[in-house]
Design an enzyme around this catalytic site. Structure first.
Site, short mmCIF file in Angstrom:
data_model
loop_
_atom_site.label_atom_id
_atom_site.label_comp_id
_atom_site.label_asym_id
_atom_site.label_seq_id
_atom_site.Cartn_x
_atom_site.Cartn_y
_atom_site.Cartn_z
N ASP A 115 97.57 -9.37 72.29
CA ASP A 115 96.65 -10.27 71.61
C ASP A 115 96.54 -9.85 70.15
O ASP A 115 96.54 -8.66 69.85
CB ASP A 115 95.26 -10.18 72.27
CG ASP A 115 94.66 -11.55 72.52
OD1 ASP A 115 94.43 -12.26 71.53
OD2 ASP A 115 94.41 -11.88 73.69
N ASP A 223 94.75 -15.12 68.47
CA ASP A 223 93.40 -15.62 68.73
C ASP A 223 92.92 -16.55 67.60
O ASP A 223 92.99 -16.18 66.42
CB ASP A 223 92.46 -14.40 68.80
CG ASP A 223 91.11 -14.73 69.37
OD1 ASP A 223 91.04 -15.16 70.52
OD2 ASP A 223 90.11 -14.54 68.65
N GLU A 290 96.50 -19.63 69.48
CA GLU A 290 95.38 -20.32 70.12
C GLU A 290 94.74 -21.22 69.08
O GLU A 290 94.28 -20.75 68.05
CB GLU A 290 94.35 -19.31 70.64
CG GLU A 290 93.28 -19.99 71.48
CD GLU A 290 91.94 -19.26 71.50
OE1 GLU A 290 91.19 -19.47 72.46
OE2 GLU A 290 91.63 -18.51 70.55
N HIS A 363 90.72 -16.44 80.16
CA HIS A 363 89.47 -15.68 80.29
C HIS A 363 88.26 -16.42 79.70
O HIS A 363 87.15 -15.90 79.79
CB HIS A 363 89.65 -14.33 79.59
CG HIS A 363 89.91 -14.49 78.12
ND1 HIS A 363 91.07 -15.06 77.63
CD2 HIS A 363 89.14 -14.23 77.04
CE1 HIS A 363 91.00 -15.12 76.32
NE2 HIS A 363 89.85 -14.61 75.93
N ASP A 364 88.49 -17.60 79.10
CA ASP A 364 87.38 -18.38 78.53
C ASP A 364 87.04 -19.60 79.38
O ASP A 364 86.13 -20.36 79.03
CB ASP A 364 87.75 -18.89 77.13
CG ASP A 364 87.94 -17.79 76.11
OD1 ASP A 364 87.33 -16.72 76.27
OD2 ASP A 364 88.71 -18.02 75.15
O1 ISL Z 1 85.32 -20.02 75.00
C1 ISL Z 1 85.14 -20.92 74.24
C2 ISL Z 1 84.16 -21.92 74.43
O2 ISL Z 1 83.56 -21.69 75.57
C3 ISL Z 1 85.92 -21.14 73.09
O3 ISL Z 1 85.26 -21.86 72.14
C4 ISL Z 1 86.40 -19.85 72.52
O4 ISL Z 1 85.37 -19.18 71.89
C5 ISL Z 1 87.50 -20.19 71.58
O5 ISL Z 1 88.48 -20.75 72.36
C6 ISL Z 1 88.04 -18.96 70.92
O6 ISL Z 1 88.42 -18.03 71.87
C7 ISL Z 1 88.95 -16.82 71.45
O7 ISL Z 1 88.24 -16.23 70.41
C8 ISL Z 1 86.92 -15.76 70.70
C9 ISL Z 1 86.84 -14.97 71.99
O8 ISL Z 1 85.50 -14.83 72.37
C10 ISL Z 1 87.60 -15.63 73.10
O9 ISL Z 1 87.56 -14.84 74.25
C11 ISL Z 1 88.99 -15.86 72.61
O10 ISL Z 1 89.85 -16.36 73.59
C12 ISL Z 1 86.53 -14.91 69.55
O11 ISL Z 1 87.50 -13.92 69.34
#
Ligand code: ISL
Length: 592
Positions: A115, A223, A290, A363-364
């Site tokens: 990541d 990310d 992402e 994981h989100d």
């Molecule tokens: O999980 C989300 C909404 O519920 C998304 O908006 C998420 O925050 C967004 O996709 C970004 O995600 C990534 O960056 C975030 C982190 O918390 C997430 O786990 C990651 O996948 C900040 O680094």
């Protein structure tokens, strides 16, 4: 484990630079290390745990592992707040263990993708500590520091430089007494945004990326990388307010859109990163950005090989369909025709240029079998396997999130104390304080909280599902007694066995990576049917996404003579066009 992986892989890491990109037919498995496997009994998953489960991944047949962050971090956002990009968090292990993981994975033909979290750092990162220490610091402009809004006193309500709302509730601006200025954080206050306008930031990140590649890793999942270019309006403070939705009370925060997503310099920044980091290296490396809030138009630009930005992106349209105008907690029923249409649009949109990533979860996101399928004991296995079949036979690189290959479900969270994630907890607190109904808030968290994806992986029916010998950091789902890896390996009807066959099919059947995509019966509310065609071979995918029975021919699917069933979740193979039972999926192959 005794048997061999589901299939051979197209190219072993680092062997043949001329071979077609492995990821076109490949499958990437996401490990979220905190909940994968714990090797030292502290209740937190770790690198030793990942190494101990490489057999599982090899048996599944995946081509690569994407490892969510294991870097040094205060873990405010479970590792997406990095305090040292070149070290490993002690609770996860050591750099030496990471090297060992890479070596052992490579020995099995599995690549390792790390990541890359560089929209922001942790507030504990040395760069930020320096930056906040003094306006004279050489690191000051590594971050976005801004004065209070004109006519306001810093720290008072409404003084924030813009009205932007953080992803994790509240303002995106944190007042910092020490130097009397605000800093920007699109996520938590402990996650200050780096300023990619500053060439020194870019050089430092590029150097760090090269350091990882030199260590032998095989690419990056980047990310929220489409947030790194903010729309700077000439003049000071240079960032504009986001439009407030009609009817919102004065002084409300508003989610920024064009101000932060896919900003004016984004393509330039990604092209520069590609040049500085990837040019001239092994063609087997992979990059996936992402990119929430990205349209097909942008997606084509990001993933056009001729532009050399990233290989593919994670888009969000299909995981936003069950959200209303109020955002992710504003629950809406999911309509199958809209889901099919969304994936179809991306298939067509990136058919001639670019490449798709295919995912149901990460994981989100909540667990797909609970969200898009039917997680009742009666239909869990069938619906999990039907969903996997449909997704992975679209054109693109397929992603499997840990536990998805076991048909893991959402968790039975009872009270707010059962949740851990800051997004869920902040949202709940903010809304309860505003007077919203706690029960309704909890109902939405149960459906959508990121914690659903974060309960420990269920390895066995035993204590804590075999995840840890200690006390797990987040409760194990009690359904591990029925839903666990150990009971699935040798059961041909299991979710795991189906994933294995599906991954093997992706590898062995060139039409999956190469073929065109035609959606059949787009308006049908229970049947997801499509064909893939290349070089005289046609795959027809039929999936009945509901209870009851469905006759595909009676519904309008035209039978193709000589079609053979090459994959099904129905147990004993039915004939090609026989009626489909509840949540049945069938893949037919025919040749001109
Ligand atoms: O999980 C989300 C909404 O519920 C998304 O908006 C998420 O925050 C967004 O996709 C970004 O995600 C990534 O960056 C975030 C982190 O918390 C997430 O786990 C990651 O996948 C900040 O680094």
């Amino acid at each position: 484990m005794t048997d061999t992986p589901g299939t051979s892989r197209a190219t072993e890491p680092g062997t043949d630079p001329q071979a077609p990109e492995w990821w076109r037919s490949g499958v990437v498995y996401q490990v979220w290390p905190r909940s994968f496997a714990d090797s030292d009994g502290d209740g937190v998953g770790d690198l030793g745990g990942v190494i101990s489960k490489l057999d599982h991944l090899e048996r599944l047949g995946v081509d690569a592992v994407w490892l969510s962050p294991v870097h040094a971090s205060p873990m405010v956002d479970n590792g997406y707040d990095i305090s040292d990009y070149q070290d490993v968090a002690p609770e996860f292990g050591t750099l030496a263990q990471l090297d060992e993981l890479v070596a052992q994975a490579h020995a099995r033909g599995i690549r390792v993708v790390m990541d890359l979290v560089v929209n922001h750092t942790s507030d504990q990162h040395a760069w930020f500590r320096e930056s906040r220490s003094s306006v004279e610091s050489p690191y000051r402009d590594f971050y976005w520091w801004r004065p209070p809004r004109e006519g306001h006193v810093g720290g008072e309500p409404g003084a924030e430089p813009t009205n932007w709302e953080s992803f994790f509730s509240g303002s995106t601006w944190q007042w910092d007494e020490a130097t009397g200025a605000y800093y920007l954080h699109l996520f938590a206050p402990e996650q200050p945004d780096l300023s990619w306008e500053n060439p020194a930031v870019r050089q430092a990140v590029h150097a760090m990326m090269r350091w990882w590649l030199d260590r032998g890793i095989d690419g990056f999942r980047m990310d929220v990388v489409n947030l790194i270019s903010k729309r700077v309006v000439p003049g000071t403070p240079g960032l504009a307010d986001a439009p407030v939705p009609p009817g919102a009370p004065p002084g409300s925060y508003a989610a920024p859109g064009d101000e932060t997503f896919n900003g004016p310099r984004i393509h330039e920044l990604l092209a520069e990163m590609h040049r500085e980091v990837f040019a001239g290296r092994d063609a087997g490396l992979v990059t996936v950005g992402e990119m929430p809030g990205t349209t097909i138009e942008h997606g084509r630009l990001y993933t056009d090989p001729a532009r050399a930005e990233v290989d593919m992106i994670f888009t969000f349209e299909h995981v936003d369909l069950d959200s209303g105008p109020g955002g992710k907690w504003d629950l809406r029923p999911l309509e199958l025709p809209r889901l099919k249409a969304t994936l179809d649009r991306w298939q067509q949109g990136l058919a001639d240029v670019g490449w798709n990533s295919l995912y149901w979860s990460n994981h989100d996101q909540p667990r797909p079998v609970s969200r898009f399928g039917d997680d009742s004991p009666q239909h869990r296995v069938r619906s999990a396997t039907a969903l996997a079949t449909v997704l992975q036979l679209h054109r693109g690189t397929a992603y499997v999130y840990q536990g998805e290959e076991l048909g893991m479900t959402n968790a039975p969270f009872a009270t707010i104390d059962d949740f851990d994630d800051l997004e869920s907890v902040n949202h709940y607190r903010e809304r309860v304080a505003r007077g919203d109904d706690p029960e309704q808030l909890l109902a939405a968290l149960r459906v959508k909280s990121r914690d659903n994806a974060r309960t420990p992986v269920q390895w066995t029916a035993g204590r804590h599902a075999g995840f840890t010998t200690g006390e797990p950091w987040l409760a194990v789902n009690p359904n591990h007694v029925e839903v666990n890896a150990e009971s699935q390996y040798d059961d041909p009807a299991s979710v795991f066995s189906h994933y294995r066959r599906l991954i093997a099919l992706r590898h062995d059947e060139p039409v999956v990576a190469r073929g065109d995509f035609t959606l059949l019966l787009p308006e049908h509310e229970r049947l997801w049917a499509f064909t893939r065609r290349a070089d005289g071979v046609t795959l027809t995918v039929l999936a009945h996404l509901s209870d009851g029975e469905l006759d595909p021919v009676a519904e309008g699917v035209v039978a193709s003579p000589g079609a053979e069933v090459v994959l099904t979740n129905e147990g004993t193979a039915a004939s090609a066009y026989a009626p489909l039972g509840p949540w049945a999926a069938r893949v037919l192959r025919s040749q001109d």
